[in-house]
Design a protein around this motif. Structure first.
Motif, short mmCIF file in Angstrom:
data_model
loop_
_atom_site.label_atom_id
_atom_site.label_comp_id
_atom_site.label_asym_id
_atom_site.label_seq_id
_atom_site.Cartn_x
_atom_site.Cartn_y
_atom_site.Cartn_z
N GLU A 1 -1.82 1.36 2.83
CA GLU A 1 -3.12 1.21 4.28
C GLU A 1 -3.54 2.85 4.38
N THR A 2 -2.19 3.68 4.09
CA THR A 2 -2.23 5.31 4.18
C THR A 2 -2.73 6.31 3.29
N GLY A 3 -2.54 5.64 2.39
CA GLY A 3 -2.84 5.54 0.68
C GLY A 3 -1.19 7.84 0.56
N GLN A 4 0.09 7.25 1.73
CA GLN A 4 0.79 7.70 1.20
C GLN A 4 1.24 6.96 0.30
N ARG A 5 2.35 8.29 -0.90
CA ARG A 5 2.13 7.65 -2.24
C ARG A 5 4.18 8.20 -2.22
N LEU A 6 5.16 7.32 -2.34
CA LEU A 6 6.83 7.26 -2.62
C LEU A 6 7.21 7.29 -4.11
N ALA A 7 7.49 7.99 -4.77
CA ALA A 7 8.31 8.14 -6.06
C ALA A 7 8.93 7.51 -5.29
N LEU A 8 9.52 6.27 -6.89
CA LEU A 8 10.87 5.24 -6.47
C LEU A 8 10.91 4.70 -7.91
N THR A 9 12.20 4.30 -7.88
CA THR A 9 12.90 3.96 -9.09
C THR A 9 13.70 2.89 -8.73
N LEU B 1 7.66 -10.38 -0.17
CA LEU B 1 9.40 -11.09 -0.18
C LEU B 1 10.20 -10.36 -1.66
N LYS B 2 9.30 -11.06 -2.54
CA LYS B 2 10.59 -11.05 -3.81
C LYS B 2 9.20 -10.00 -4.87
N PRO B 3 9.04 -9.12 -4.21
CA PRO B 3 8.10 -7.49 -5.59
C PRO B 3 8.65 -7.94 -7.22
N ASP B 4 7.43 -8.33 -8.12
CA ASP B 4 8.07 -7.70 -9.50
C ASP B 4 8.38 -7.00 -10.15
N LEU B 5 8.60 -6.19 -9.39
CA LEU B 5 8.58 -4.49 -9.93
C LEU B 5 9.71 -4.28 -10.48
N SER B 6 9.57 -3.24 -11.39
CA SER B 6 11.09 -2.65 -11.73
C SER B 6 10.65 -1.17 -12.03
N GLY B 7 11.78 -0.25 -12.79
CA GLY B 7 11.56 0.49 -13.41
C GLY B 7 11.14 1.84 -12.87
N ALA B 8 10.39 3.66 -12.82
CA ALA B 8 10.20 4.37 -11.90
C ALA B 8 8.83 4.41 -11.80
N LEU B 9 9.02 4.09 -10.68
CA LEU B 9 7.84 3.78 -9.88
C LEU B 9 6.35 4.61 -9.29
N GLU B 10 5.05 5.35 -8.42
CA GLU B 10 5.45 5.70 -7.22
C GLU B 10 4.27 4.54 -6.23
N LEU B 11 5.14 3.99 -5.55
CA LEU B 11 4.36 3.41 -5.06
C LEU B 11 2.88 3.59 -4.50
N GLU B 12 2.48 3.67 -3.40
CA GLU B 12 0.79 3.68 -3.02
C GLU B 12 0.52 3.26 -1.72
N ASP B 13 0.75 3.31 -0.35
CA ASP B 13 0.33 2.49 0.74
C ASP B 13 -1.09 2.45 1.31
N ARG C 1 15.57 7.70 -1.19
CA ARG C 1 16.22 8.92 -1.04
C ARG C 1 17.39 8.48 -1.75
N ARG C 2 18.10 7.96 -1.39
CA ARG C 2 18.87 6.80 -2.95
C ARG C 2 18.64 7.58 -4.36
N GLN C 3 17.37 7.02 -4.37
CA GLN C 3 16.91 6.37 -5.69
C GLN C 3 16.59 7.64 -6.26
N THR C 4 16.45 8.34 -5.71
CA THR C 4 15.75 10.08 -6.54
C THR C 4 16.88 10.25 -6.35
N ALA C 5 17.73 10.99 -5.82
CA ALA C 5 19.21 11.28 -6.99
C ALA C 5 19.62 10.75 -7.70
N GLU C 6 19.77 9.44 -7.87
CA GLU C 6 19.86 8.73 -9.22
C GLU C 6 19.06 9.08 -10.43
N ARG C 7 17.80 9.94 -10.00
CA ARG C 7 16.48 10.03 -11.01
C ARG C 7 17.34 11.27 -11.79
N VAL C 8 17.14 11.56 -11.17
CA VAL C 8 17.94 13.21 -12.00
C VAL C 8 19.01 13.37 -13.14
#
Lengths: 606, 307
Positions: free
Chosen positions: B244-252, B230-242, A44-51
């Motif tokens: 296990e469930t296939g559920q997605r989460l947009a995250l920067t 433990l230490k993800p080598d990820l950065s930027g705007a991503l869409e994480l996909e579970d 949620r926090r990141q979504t707000a910053e993204r805009v």
């Protein structure tokens, strides 16, 4: 670049729309994680910053670039392409004396030649080059393309510097004149000084590359040498100039007929001049002054004069009563008069004859080879249409020539006149009451003067004006002597002997040229300092031979300090807008946009 | 697609043996450390039992009771005390080893996949059990116990064991508590229970451990973790996909976000360790990039899971 359909550029308004769309829905890289249970609390926090932040992703850049290309393509842009890749090159070489200045192991002119050769070697297919020499008179030396490189190089090799002043303005005008067609135009001027002579044009329709050759150097020169008769002596005058910041002490040696007459010490102030005079007995035919200059331009360290330029004058008097006329003709300086009875006159066959033939009350069947003075011409000659004698009406004397300047002819009674029908080749110089008294003209190479009166029948022989009128007439009919010296490169107008068929001119270096004799001849190739030998010839025999000194020293050429390049506006490097090809850019832009879209497709489905 | 047939990874190309024979021989010197309180079978086995039975190896006495074997009567004590005592001694027993292998989809994640490491661990522990005459049970679990191996004893069952383990596929949803509870209720004798799992279950481990009470069960939790968890080598705007469930989460992801993630994972690990400690369960984290013989086995020995 121009746009054929500027309204199409409105499509560029899609750019901010694309940015907004990317802001609203950022496309993200999909990454599989074992579980979202550790990420969900952060989302949620990141979504707000993204805009609030513009996502500078590769996709956004690709979208913007593709939209830009498409928007520009809709505007139908065009650029003015070159009318052709080929170019026209004009290389102007300065041929003035100062280009002979030594620069290290070379000379300024040699350096200019090397640059010109390099320019010629850079010619590409379709290019053309024209070589122009800017001497005292500009002229085209050679022209051609890359295939003619050898000929162009040979033309450059034949040039040598010499002459006062460089007609760069004329060279630029010639260069513009030789340009033709829609190809690119470029002029390269290789010179060591500023413009001389005619002012340069303020603008020129080609790309101008004004290349300065040489380095500033001090120079000393004899810029003037003259002599005049002074009783039984000759007064000689010389002016020596120092073109440089340092003062210079030197010596000047004067030679008479190649014999040293004396040496003078001269102290030259910085950028100063000094004058020297000598009084010599009038026994020398040739004078030479030599300055110990120690500079890079030795050509102007010497000057020469010829004091024996008088031209011998042979006069044949054909008269039944020659006494009066012989006396007056003998009074003409340097004249040798011979007389002959009209009955015994025969035109000289195969021989040059006299320089001037004076016919008294007689005309032959044809004009003689030299000049002719016909006095009181009789009627019935095929050469002139002469009517019966008439008495001149009272009236004013009409003088139409400077020949009579200062002559007192007003009290002269010209007596009965021959009524000479004015030929088409002649003009009246002196007339009274409409009746011509003295007529002057030229038929072919024949210089002819006609006195329609008999001096013996007038009171003219009793007047002082008579020998003066005769001397001036003779001088007008016969060639003048050569000058004591001329400036290198300056044109010299000669009036050769009317009998001469050709002129042989030998330059100081030994090069000889032959020219057909004409009543007036202009020599414009006296560019090398030294003694020129000029010989007038006719029928295989020499009529007259003389030496003509040519001096290089002048304030124009001896100053070797650099001159600023002139300011000349250059027209666009294209001949005319209408002749240029307009290249449509929209297909390339559209293709670029398509390529970007394909790249994006591949990126998404990678 | 045809080009996938040509250029795709060949099935089984990465299928390597779980371990080689030399490793097995070296492994034979080890055994699982079972608590003496476990109820085992005294007929065989190598684990000490808490119970003392009449034995020729003396360690204690107790009064003779009816039915005791006369061979264990301590006649010397009888001569001194005038009372009959029976000599008691320590006995060794065999225990049941239960290996529960998590085959939820999240176990397929990682490089190498966590399931592969779990298979190696299960095979290692199973081999130790077979080699030391314990009764081995292996069960795959997702939403519920799917298939089982055992009970088996003796190294003669090793090949069967390996075949069973190798056929495991991580394609099930996760129901950690339900699966373990169901399994524990069905095993009335208890034993050593080893859970090989990444423990990525919403209900948590604590609920699952409720059914595994001591002393009936000696529970070991081997928590499989990929270093990138433990230490993800990820950065930027991503869409994480579970996974296990296939559920997605947009995250920067930025440094602050990643730091928060690491803190969260660290707290989760603490929570798991605390839950295990509270219930007397041995908890050990195993990173999937650890070499089995050089790092995992010594680690388990250090944690006194192996001896």
């Amino acid at each position: 670049m121009s746009f054929l359909l500027p309204l199409g550029l409105l499509a560029l308004l899609t750019l901010p729309i694309i940015v907004v769309l990317h802001l609203l829905r950022e496309r993200r890289r999909r990454v599989a994680v074992p579980s979202l249970m550790h990420w969900q609390h952060l989302a949620r926090r990141q979504t707000a910053e993204r805009v609030r932040r513009l996502p500078l992703t590769l996709l956004l850049l690709l979208h913007l670039l593709a939209a830009t290309l498409l928007g520009l393509a809709l505007g139908r842009p065009q650029i003015a392409g070159r009318a052709g890749g080929a170019r026209q090159l004009a290389v102007v070489l300065d041929l003035s004396t100062s280009m002979a200045t030594r620069e290290g192991e070379s000379t300024r002119f040699a350096q200019a030649q090397q640059r010109a050769l390099a320019l010629l070697r850079s010619l590409g297919p379709g290019d053309s080059a024209t070589l122009l020499a800017a001497g005292t008179r500009a002229r085209v030396i050679a022209s051609g393309g890359p295939a003619d490189l050898a000929r162009l190089n040979a033309a450059i090799d034949t040039l040598e510097p010499g002459g006062t002043g460089a007609d760069l303005a004329g060279a630029l005008t010639l260069a513009e004149a030789v340009f033709a067609g829609p190809r690119r135009r470029a002029i390269v001027v290789l010179t060591d000084g500023g413009p001389t002579g005619a002012p340069l044009p303020s603008a020129i329709g080609a790309a101008l590359d004004w290349q300065q050759v040489g380095t500033p150097q001090p120079n000393r020169a004899i810029v003037a040498l003259a002599a005049r008769a002074w009783g039984a002596n000759v007064q000689v005058y010389a002016r020596i100039a120092n073109y440089g910041a340092p003062a210079f002490d030197s010596t000047v040696t004067l030679y008479g007929d190649d014999r040293a007459l004396g040496t003078r010490a001269v102290a030259l102030a910085p950028n100063g001049e000094t004058e020297l005079t000598w009084t010599l007995p009038a026994a020398y035919a040739h004078l030479r002054a030599a300055l110990n200059g120690h500079d890079s331009l030795p050509q102007d360290d010497e000057a020469q004069l010829s004091l024996a330029q008088a031209r011998p004058l042979t006069i044949l008097l054909v008269s039944a009563r020659p006494d009066g006329l012989r006396r007056v003709l003998a009074a003409v300086p340097d004249a040798q008069v011979t007389t002959r009875d009209p009955a015994g006159y025969q035109p000289a066959a195969g021989a040059p004859g006299a320089a001037l033939t004076v016919f008294d009350s007689f005309l032959p069947g044809e004009w003689p080879a030299g000049a002719t003075l016909a006095i009181n011409p009789p009627a019935g000659s095929p050469l002139l249409e002469v009517a019966a004698q008439l008495h001149p009406s009272a009236g004013e004397l009409s003088r139409r020539s400077p020949l009579f300047a200062g002559l007192g002819l007003d009290g002269v009674s010209f007596g009965p006149l021959r009524q000479v029908a004015l030929p088409g080749w002649a003009e009246t110089l002196l007339a009274k009451g409409g009746a011509p008294l003295i007529v002057r003209g030229r038929v072919g190479t024949h210089e002819i003067a006609i006195w329609s009166f008999d001096p013996a029948a007038t009171n003219l022989p009793n007047r002082l004006a008579y020998p003066l009128l005769m001397a001036r007439t003779v001088r007008d009919l016969t060639p003048p002597p050569l000058p004591q010296s001329v400036q290198a490169g300056l044109p010299l107008t000669l009036r050769p002997d009317a009998r001469a068929a050709e002129l042989r001119i030998a330059a100081p270096g030994g090069r000889q040229t032959t020219r057909d004799a004409r009543p007036q001849l202009t020599l414009d190739d006296l560019t090398q300092p030294g003694l020129y030998q000029i010989e007038e010839r006719a029928a295989g025999a020499s009529l007259f031979r003389s030496q003509l000194p040519v001096n290089a020293g002048s304030a124009l050429e001896s100053d070797l300090r650099p001159q600023p390049a002139p300011s000349i506006a250059q027209a666009p490097n294209q001949p005319a807008t209408a002749e240029r090809q307009l290249v449509a850019l929209w297909p390339w832009l559209a293709l670029g946009a398509l390529a970007l879209l394909l790249l994006e497709w591949g990126y998404i489905h990678r | 697609m045809w080009f996938k047939t040509i250029f795709g990874r060949k099935a089984g190309a990465a299928e390597r043996p779980l371990f080689d024979e030399a490793f097995l021989r070296r492994l034979e010197r080890l055994s699982l450390q079972a608590q003496p309180a476990l109820r085992g079978r005294p007929a065989g086995g190598e684990h000490l039992s808490r119970n003392q039975l009449p034995s020729t190896i003396f360690s204690d006495h107790r009064p003779y009771s009816y039915g005791d074997d006369y061979r264990y009567v301590d006649w010397n004590a009888y001569a001194h005390q005038e009372e009959v005592f029976v000599k008691l001694g320590e006995i060794e027993q065999s225990v049941s080893i239960h290996v529960l292998l998590d085959v939820s989809r999240s176990m397929a994640w990682g490089a190498p996949p966590k399931l592969r490491v779990a298979q190696q661990l299960a095979a290692t522990l199973g081999y130790l059990a077979l080699a030391h005459h314990d009764r081995l049970h292996v069960a795959l679990f997702g939403t519920a116990a799917l298939s089982r191996f055992g009970p088996a004893q003796g190294k003669g069952r090793l090949l069967d064991l390996l075949r069973f383990i190798e056929q495991a596929r991580a394609d099930q949803p996760t129901a950690l508590a339900q699966s373990i509870g169901t399994y524990a209720r069905r095993q009335i004798n208890g034993g050593v229970l080893v859970i090989c799992s990444d423990l990525l279950a919403p209900e948590g481990l604590d609920q699952a451990l409720q059914a595994l009470v001591a002393p009936r069960w000696q529970t070991l939790v081997l928590h499989l973790l990929d270093p990138r968890e433990l230490k993800p080598d990820l950065s930027g705007a991503l869409e994480l996909e579970d996974a296990e469930t296939g559920q997605r989460l947009a995250l920067t992801l930025d440094p602050d976000t990643l730091a928060a993630y690491r803190n969260h994972v660290s707290a989760w690990q603490e929570q798991l360790a605390t839950a295990c400690a509270r219930r007397g369960v041995t908890y050990a984290q195993v990173l999937t990039d650890w070499p089995l013989e050089r790092q995992v086995v010594p680690y388990l020995r250090a944690r006194r899971i192996l001896q």
